[in-house]
Design a protein around this motif. Structure first.
Motif, short mmCIF file in Angstrom:
data_model
loop_
_atom_site.label_atom_id
_atom_site.label_comp_id
_atom_site.label_asym_id
_atom_site.label_seq_id
_atom_site.Cartn_x
_atom_site.Cartn_y
_atom_site.Cartn_z
N MET A 1 22.85 82.72 58.22
CA MET A 1 23.49 81.48 57.75
C MET A 1 25.01 81.55 57.88
O MET A 1 25.69 80.54 57.96
CB MET A 1 23.07 81.24 56.30
N GLY A 2 25.56 82.78 57.86
CA GLY A 2 26.97 82.96 58.13
C GLY A 2 27.91 82.49 57.05
O GLY A 2 29.06 82.15 57.34
N VAL A 3 27.49 82.45 55.79
CA VAL A 3 28.36 82.03 54.71
C VAL A 3 29.23 83.20 54.29
O VAL A 3 28.73 84.28 53.99
CB VAL A 3 27.55 81.51 53.50
N GLN A 4 30.54 82.97 54.25
CA GLN A 4 31.49 84.03 53.91
C GLN A 4 32.22 83.70 52.61
O GLN A 4 32.42 82.54 52.28
CB GLN A 4 32.53 84.20 55.04
N ILE A 5 32.63 84.74 51.89
CA ILE A 5 33.49 84.54 50.74
C ILE A 5 34.80 83.95 51.20
O ILE A 5 35.38 84.38 52.20
CB ILE A 5 33.74 85.89 50.02
N ASN A 6 35.27 82.94 50.51
CA ASN A 6 36.55 82.32 50.84
C ASN A 6 37.68 83.18 50.28
O ASN A 6 38.02 83.10 49.10
CB ASN A 6 36.62 80.91 50.26
N THR A 7 38.22 84.03 51.11
CA THR A 7 39.25 84.97 50.65
C THR A 7 40.62 84.33 50.47
O THR A 7 41.55 84.98 49.99
CB THR A 7 39.37 86.14 51.64
N GLU A 8 40.76 83.05 50.83
CA GLU A 8 42.02 82.35 50.60
C GLU A 8 42.13 81.85 49.16
O GLU A 8 43.19 81.37 48.74
CB GLU A 8 42.17 81.18 51.57
N THR A 9 41.04 81.94 48.40
CA THR A 9 41.05 81.55 47.00
C THR A 9 41.44 82.74 46.14
O THR A 9 41.65 83.85 46.63
CB THR A 9 39.66 81.03 46.60
N ALA A 10 41.52 82.51 44.83
CA ALA A 10 41.96 83.56 43.90
C ALA A 10 40.86 84.58 43.68
O ALA A 10 39.72 84.23 43.36
CB ALA A 10 42.37 82.93 42.57
N ALA A 11 41.19 85.85 43.86
CA ALA A 11 40.23 86.92 43.61
C ALA A 11 39.85 86.94 42.14
O ALA A 11 40.67 86.63 41.27
CB ALA A 11 40.82 88.26 44.02
N PRO A 12 38.61 87.30 41.83
CA PRO A 12 38.17 87.22 40.43
C PRO A 12 38.78 88.27 39.53
O PRO A 12 38.93 89.44 39.90
CB PRO A 12 36.65 87.42 40.53
N GLN A 13 39.17 87.82 38.33
CA GLN A 13 39.50 88.71 37.23
C GLN A 13 38.24 88.85 36.38
O GLN A 13 37.52 87.88 36.19
CB GLN A 13 40.62 88.12 36.37
N VAL A 14 38.01 90.03 35.84
CA VAL A 14 36.81 90.27 35.04
C VAL A 14 37.23 90.63 33.62
O VAL A 14 38.04 91.54 33.41
CB VAL A 14 35.96 91.40 35.65
N PHE A 145 38.24 58.65 42.07
CA PHE A 145 39.29 59.32 41.30
C PHE A 145 40.09 60.28 42.18
O PHE A 145 40.84 61.12 41.67
CB PHE A 145 38.67 60.09 40.13
N ALA A 146 39.95 60.16 43.47
CA ALA A 146 40.66 61.06 44.38
C ALA A 146 42.15 60.75 44.39
O ALA A 146 42.57 59.61 44.22
CB ALA A 146 40.10 60.93 45.79
N ALA A 147 42.93 61.80 44.61
CA ALA A 147 44.35 61.60 44.88
C ALA A 147 44.49 60.78 46.15
O ALA A 147 43.53 60.62 46.93
CB ALA A 147 45.04 62.95 45.02
N GLU A 148 45.69 60.29 46.40
CA GLU A 148 45.91 59.36 47.51
C GLU A 148 45.35 59.88 48.83
O GLU A 148 44.74 59.15 49.59
CB GLU A 148 47.40 59.07 47.66
N HIS A 149 45.55 61.15 49.09
CA HIS A 149 45.06 61.72 50.34
C HIS A 149 43.98 62.77 50.12
O HIS A 149 43.73 63.61 50.99
CB HIS A 149 46.23 62.34 51.12
N GLY A 150 43.34 62.75 48.95
CA GLY A 150 42.31 63.73 48.66
C GLY A 150 42.91 65.09 48.33
O GLY A 150 44.12 65.23 48.10
N VAL A 151 42.06 66.09 48.27
CA VAL A 151 42.50 67.45 47.99
C VAL A 151 42.09 68.34 49.17
O VAL A 151 41.06 68.12 49.80
CB VAL A 151 41.93 68.00 46.67
N GLN A 152 42.90 69.33 49.43
CA GLN A 152 42.64 70.20 50.56
C GLN A 152 41.55 71.20 50.23
O GLN A 152 41.67 72.00 49.30
CB GLN A 152 43.91 70.95 50.97
N GLY A 153 40.48 71.17 50.99
CA GLY A 153 39.43 72.18 50.89
C GLY A 153 39.53 73.14 52.06
O GLY A 153 40.38 72.98 52.95
N PRO A 154 38.68 74.15 52.11
CA PRO A 154 38.75 75.14 53.19
C PRO A 154 38.40 74.58 54.55
O PRO A 154 38.72 75.18 55.58
CB PRO A 154 37.75 76.21 52.75
N HIS A 155 37.73 73.39 54.58
CA HIS A 155 37.35 72.80 55.86
C HIS A 155 37.87 71.37 55.97
O HIS A 155 37.22 70.50 56.54
CB HIS A 155 35.83 72.83 56.02
N GLY A 156 39.05 71.12 55.41
CA GLY A 156 39.64 69.79 55.49
C GLY A 156 39.73 69.11 54.14
O GLY A 156 39.36 69.67 53.10
#
Length: 271
Positions: A1-14, A145-156
Protein backbone atom coordinates in the motif's frame (compact mmCIF):
# COMPACT_ATOMS: atom_id res chain seq x y z
CA UNK A 1 0.00 0.00 0.00
CA UNK A 2 3.04 2.25 0.44
CA UNK A 3 1.74 4.38 3.32
CA UNK A 4 4.58 6.24 5.02
CA UNK A 5 4.83 8.17 8.27
CA UNK A 6 4.63 11.88 7.51
CA UNK A 7 8.00 12.96 8.88
CA UNK A 8 7.29 16.63 8.10
CA UNK A 9 4.87 16.69 11.03
CA UNK A 10 5.77 16.95 14.72
CA UNK A 11 7.45 13.87 16.18
CA UNK A 12 5.51 12.39 19.09
CA UNK A 13 6.18 13.29 22.70
CA UNK A 14 5.27 10.52 25.14
CA UNK A 15 3.88 11.25 28.61
CA UNK A 16 2.94 8.51 31.07
CA UNK A 17 0.38 8.95 33.86
CA UNK A 18 -0.80 6.79 36.73
CA UNK A 19 -4.22 5.86 35.40
CA UNK A 20 -7.05 6.78 33.04
CA UNK A 21 -8.38 9.47 35.37
CA UNK A 22 -5.04 11.29 35.34
CA UNK A 23 -4.72 10.94 31.57
CA UNK A 24 -8.16 12.31 30.84
CA UNK A 25 -8.05 15.14 33.38
CA UNK A 26 -4.65 16.25 32.02
CA UNK A 27 -5.91 16.30 28.44
CA UNK A 28 -9.09 18.09 29.53
CA UNK A 29 -7.15 20.81 31.35
CA UNK A 30 -4.82 21.32 28.39
CA UNK A 31 -7.76 21.40 25.99
CA UNK A 32 -9.51 24.17 27.91
CA UNK A 33 -6.33 26.25 27.92
CA UNK A 34 -5.65 25.81 24.20
CA UNK A 35 -9.23 26.52 23.16
CA UNK A 36 -9.33 29.63 25.33
CA UNK A 37 -6.11 30.96 23.82
CA UNK A 38 -7.16 30.08 20.27
CA UNK A 39 -10.57 31.67 20.62
CA UNK A 40 -9.01 34.85 21.98
CA UNK A 41 -6.24 35.12 19.39
CA UNK A 42 -8.13 33.90 16.31
CA UNK A 43 -11.73 34.72 17.18
CA UNK A 44 -12.65 31.06 16.64
CA UNK A 45 -11.36 27.66 17.75
CA UNK A 46 -11.88 24.22 16.20
CA UNK A 47 -11.48 20.86 17.92
CA UNK A 48 -11.94 17.36 16.53
CA UNK A 49 -13.35 14.86 19.02
CA UNK A 50 -12.94 11.12 19.31
CA UNK A 51 -14.97 8.34 20.88
CA UNK A 52 -13.93 5.30 22.88
CA UNK A 53 -13.50 4.94 26.61
CA UNK A 54 -10.69 7.45 27.07
CA UNK A 55 -12.12 9.88 24.52
CA UNK A 56 -15.51 10.13 26.20
CA UNK A 57 -13.93 10.16 29.66
CA UNK A 58 -11.87 13.17 28.53
CA UNK A 59 -15.07 15.03 27.64
CA UNK A 60 -16.54 14.11 31.02
CA UNK A 61 -13.39 15.53 32.62
CA UNK A 62 -13.83 18.78 30.66
CA UNK A 63 -17.37 19.08 32.01
CA UNK A 64 -16.14 18.38 35.54
CA UNK A 65 -13.42 21.03 35.30
CA UNK A 66 -15.86 23.62 33.97
CA UNK A 67 -18.28 22.86 36.80
CA UNK A 68 -15.40 23.30 39.24
CA UNK A 69 -14.77 26.78 37.86
CA UNK A 70 -11.76 26.19 35.62
CA UNK A 71 -10.97 28.93 33.12
CA UNK A 72 -12.75 28.14 29.88
CA UNK A 73 -13.08 29.62 26.41
CA UNK A 74 -15.97 31.68 25.16
CA UNK A 75 -17.93 28.64 23.99
CA UNK A 76 -19.69 30.72 21.35
CA UNK A 77 -16.31 30.80 19.58
CA UNK A 78 -15.61 27.04 19.73
CA UNK A 79 -16.65 24.57 17.04
CA UNK A 80 -16.76 20.83 17.66
CA UNK A 81 -16.05 18.29 14.93
CA UNK A 82 -15.41 14.54 14.84
CA UNK A 83 -12.58 12.40 13.54
CA UNK A 84 -14.89 9.53 12.69
CA UNK A 85 -18.40 8.26 13.16
CA UNK A 86 -20.51 5.14 12.76
CA UNK A 87 -23.17 5.48 10.06
CA UNK A 88 -26.13 4.88 12.35
CA UNK A 89 -29.46 6.58 13.05
CA UNK A 90 -29.50 9.87 14.93
CA UNK A 91 -29.33 9.32 18.67
CA UNK A 92 -28.03 5.76 18.43
CA UNK A 93 -26.04 4.99 21.57
CA UNK A 94 -23.10 3.69 19.49
CA UNK A 95 -22.58 7.03 17.75
CA UNK A 96 -19.65 9.09 19.01
CA UNK A 97 -21.88 12.15 18.72
CA UNK A 98 -24.51 10.70 21.05
CA UNK A 99 -21.90 9.83 23.67
CA UNK A 100 -20.18 13.22 23.36
CA UNK A 101 -23.44 15.08 23.81
CA UNK A 102 -24.18 13.13 26.99
CA UNK A 103 -20.65 13.60 28.34
CA UNK A 104 -20.18 17.32 27.61
CA UNK A 105 -21.93 19.04 24.73
CA UNK A 106 -25.50 19.06 26.06
CA UNK A 107 -24.16 20.62 29.28
CA UNK A 108 -22.28 23.30 27.35
CA UNK A 109 -25.39 24.14 25.33
CA UNK A 110 -27.72 24.20 28.34
CA UNK A 111 -25.48 25.98 30.84
CA UNK A 112 -22.41 27.50 29.16
CA UNK A 113 -23.69 29.28 26.07
CA UNK A 114 -22.48 26.89 23.36
CA UNK A 115 -24.60 27.49 20.25
CA UNK A 116 -26.08 24.30 18.83
CA UNK A 117 -24.81 25.37 15.41
CA UNK A 118 -21.25 25.03 16.72
CA UNK A 119 -21.71 21.27 16.99
CA UNK A 120 -20.79 19.75 13.64
CA UNK A 121 -21.57 16.01 13.71
CA UNK A 122 -20.89 13.58 10.93
CA UNK A 123 -23.96 12.40 8.98
CA UNK A 124 -26.43 9.85 10.28
CA UNK A 125 -27.69 6.85 8.33
CA UNK A 126 -30.87 8.83 7.60
CA UNK A 127 -28.74 11.50 5.90
CA UNK A 128 -26.33 9.27 3.98
CA UNK A 129 -27.13 6.01 2.23
CA UNK A 130 -23.54 4.74 2.38
CA UNK A 131 -20.18 5.78 3.83
CA UNK A 132 -18.85 7.56 0.75
CA UNK A 133 -22.00 9.67 0.59
CA UNK A 134 -21.48 10.49 4.26
CA UNK A 135 -17.87 11.42 3.58
CA UNK A 136 -18.93 13.81 0.83
CA UNK A 137 -21.54 15.43 3.07
CA UNK A 138 -18.98 15.99 5.82
CA UNK A 139 -16.44 17.32 3.37
CA UNK A 140 -18.95 20.01 2.39
CA UNK A 141 -19.50 20.88 6.07
CA UNK A 142 -15.76 21.23 6.57
CA UNK A 143 -15.46 23.36 3.43
CA UNK A 144 -18.03 25.81 4.80
CA UNK A 145 -15.58 26.66 7.59
CA UNK A 146 -12.41 26.57 5.52
CA UNK A 147 -9.97 29.43 5.50
CA UNK A 148 -10.00 31.49 2.31
CA UNK A 149 -7.53 29.22 0.56
CA UNK A 150 -7.93 26.11 2.72
CA UNK A 151 -5.14 24.58 4.78
CA UNK A 152 -1.98 23.01 3.48
CA UNK A 153 -1.89 19.24 3.73
CA UNK A 154 0.93 16.90 2.72
CA UNK A 155 -0.64 16.44 -0.73
CA UNK A 156 -1.99 19.92 -1.40
CA UNK A 157 -4.60 22.27 0.00
CA UNK A 158 -7.62 20.88 1.83
CA UNK A 159 -10.85 22.87 2.11
CA UNK A 160 -11.40 22.56 5.84
CA UNK A 161 -10.74 24.49 9.04
CA UNK A 162 -7.41 24.06 10.77
CA UNK A 163 -8.10 22.17 13.97
CA UNK A 164 -6.41 23.68 16.99
CA UNK A 165 -6.57 20.23 18.59
CA UNK A 166 -7.41 16.79 17.25
CA UNK A 167 -8.16 14.28 19.99
CA UNK A 168 -7.51 10.65 19.10
CA UNK A 169 -7.91 7.28 20.71
CA UNK A 170 -5.88 4.25 19.69
CA UNK A 171 -7.49 0.86 19.30
CA UNK A 172 -5.91 -2.42 20.40
CA UNK A 173 -5.28 -3.06 16.69
CA UNK A 174 -3.50 0.29 16.34
CA UNK A 175 -6.24 2.16 14.49
CA UNK A 176 -7.05 5.87 14.86
CA UNK A 177 -10.32 7.46 13.78
CA UNK A 178 -11.74 4.80 11.43
CA UNK A 179 -8.38 4.24 9.74
CA UNK A 180 -7.88 0.51 10.26
CA UNK A 181 -4.87 -1.70 9.53
CA UNK A 182 -4.68 -2.88 5.95
CA UNK A 183 -7.64 -0.86 4.67
CA UNK A 184 -7.71 1.24 1.49
CA UNK A 185 -8.67 4.32 3.54
CA UNK A 186 -5.06 4.53 4.75
CA UNK A 187 -3.87 5.55 1.30
CA UNK A 188 -6.56 8.13 0.48
CA UNK A 189 -4.83 11.42 -0.24
CA UNK A 190 -5.81 14.93 -1.29
CA UNK A 191 -9.18 14.94 0.48
CA UNK A 192 -10.24 15.40 4.11
CA UNK A 193 -12.76 12.58 4.43
CA UNK A 194 -13.42 9.07 3.20
CA UNK A 195 -15.83 6.23 3.83
CA UNK A 196 -15.14 2.84 5.37
CA UNK A 197 -17.56 0.02 4.60
CA UNK A 198 -15.76 -2.85 6.31
CA UNK A 199 -14.62 -1.89 9.80
CA UNK A 200 -13.58 -4.91 11.89
CA UNK A 201 -16.68 -6.68 13.17
CA UNK A 202 -15.35 -6.87 16.72
CA UNK A 203 -15.28 -3.07 16.82
CA UNK A 204 -18.96 -2.59 16.12
CA UNK A 205 -20.95 -1.39 13.10
CA UNK A 206 -18.87 -1.68 9.91
CA UNK A 207 -20.10 1.42 8.07
CA UNK A 208 -18.07 4.49 9.02
CA UNK A 209 -17.09 7.99 7.92
CA UNK A 210 -13.59 9.14 8.83
CA UNK A 211 -11.11 11.93 8.43
CA UNK A 212 -8.06 10.95 6.38
CA UNK A 213 -4.40 11.05 7.34
CA UNK A 214 -4.10 14.21 5.26
CA UNK A 215 -6.74 15.87 7.46
CA UNK A 216 -5.06 14.62 10.64
CA UNK A 217 -1.77 16.15 9.57
CA UNK A 218 -3.26 19.62 9.13
CA UNK A 219 -4.23 19.83 12.82
CA UNK A 220 -1.97 22.07 14.86
CA UNK A 221 -1.97 19.62 17.76
CA UNK A 222 -2.70 15.90 17.75
CA UNK A 223 -3.19 14.43 21.21
CA UNK A 224 -3.84 10.76 21.86
CA UNK A 225 -5.35 9.39 25.04
CA UNK A 226 -4.38 5.73 25.40
CA UNK A 227 -5.39 3.72 28.46
CA UNK A 228 -5.52 0.06 29.40
CA UNK A 229 -3.28 -2.98 29.05
CA UNK A 230 -5.05 -4.03 25.84
CA UNK A 231 -3.49 -0.98 24.11
CA UNK A 232 0.09 -1.64 25.27
CA UNK A 233 1.29 -3.62 22.26
CA UNK A 234 -0.25 -1.23 19.73
CA UNK A 235 1.23 1.78 21.51
CA UNK A 236 4.69 0.25 21.66
CA UNK A 237 4.67 -0.79 18.01
CA UNK A 238 3.24 2.51 16.75
CA UNK A 239 5.90 4.52 18.58
CA UNK A 240 8.83 2.61 17.10
CA UNK A 241 10.65 4.89 14.61
CA UNK A 242 9.75 3.83 11.10
CA UNK A 243 6.77 1.75 12.22
CA UNK A 244 4.61 0.14 9.54
CA UNK A 245 1.63 2.46 9.12
CA UNK A 246 -0.39 -0.17 7.25
CA UNK A 247 -0.13 -2.43 10.30
CA UNK A 248 -0.27 0.26 13.00
CA UNK A 249 -2.04 3.36 11.63
CA UNK A 250 -1.48 5.17 14.94
CA UNK A 251 2.17 5.53 13.92
CA UNK A 252 0.93 8.29 11.59
CA UNK A 253 -1.01 10.15 14.31
CA UNK A 254 0.93 13.39 13.98
CA UNK A 255 0.07 17.06 14.19
CA UNK A 256 1.56 19.92 12.22
CA UNK A 257 3.03 21.61 15.32
CA UNK A 258 2.68 19.17 18.22
CA UNK A 259 2.01 15.50 18.82
CA UNK A 260 1.54 14.20 22.37
CA UNK A 261 0.77 10.64 23.40
CA UNK A 262 -0.87 10.55 26.84
CA UNK A 263 -0.68 7.00 28.21
CA UNK A 264 -1.55 5.43 31.52
CA UNK A 265 0.93 3.01 33.06
CA UNK A 266 -0.93 -0.02 31.74
CA UNK A 267 -0.86 1.24 28.14
CA UNK A 268 2.81 2.21 28.49
CA UNK A 269 3.89 -1.16 29.88
CA UNK A 270 5.66 -2.28 26.69
CA UNK A 271 7.39 0.96 25.77
Amino acid sequence: MGVQINTETAAPQVEVFADRAEVTRTIASRLLAVLKQAAQSQGMAHVSLTGGGAGIATLEAVAELVREGAEAPDWASVHFWWGDERLLPAGDEDRNETQARAALLDFLVAEQGLPTDNICPMPTSEEAAHPEAGAQIYARQLEAFAAEHGVQGPHGKLLMPRFDVMLLGVGPDGHINSLFPGKDSLSVIGQPTTGESDAPVELGPPLRVTLTFDAVHTARRVWTGVTGADKAEAAAEALVPGADVTQYPAANARGAEETIWHLDQAAAAQL
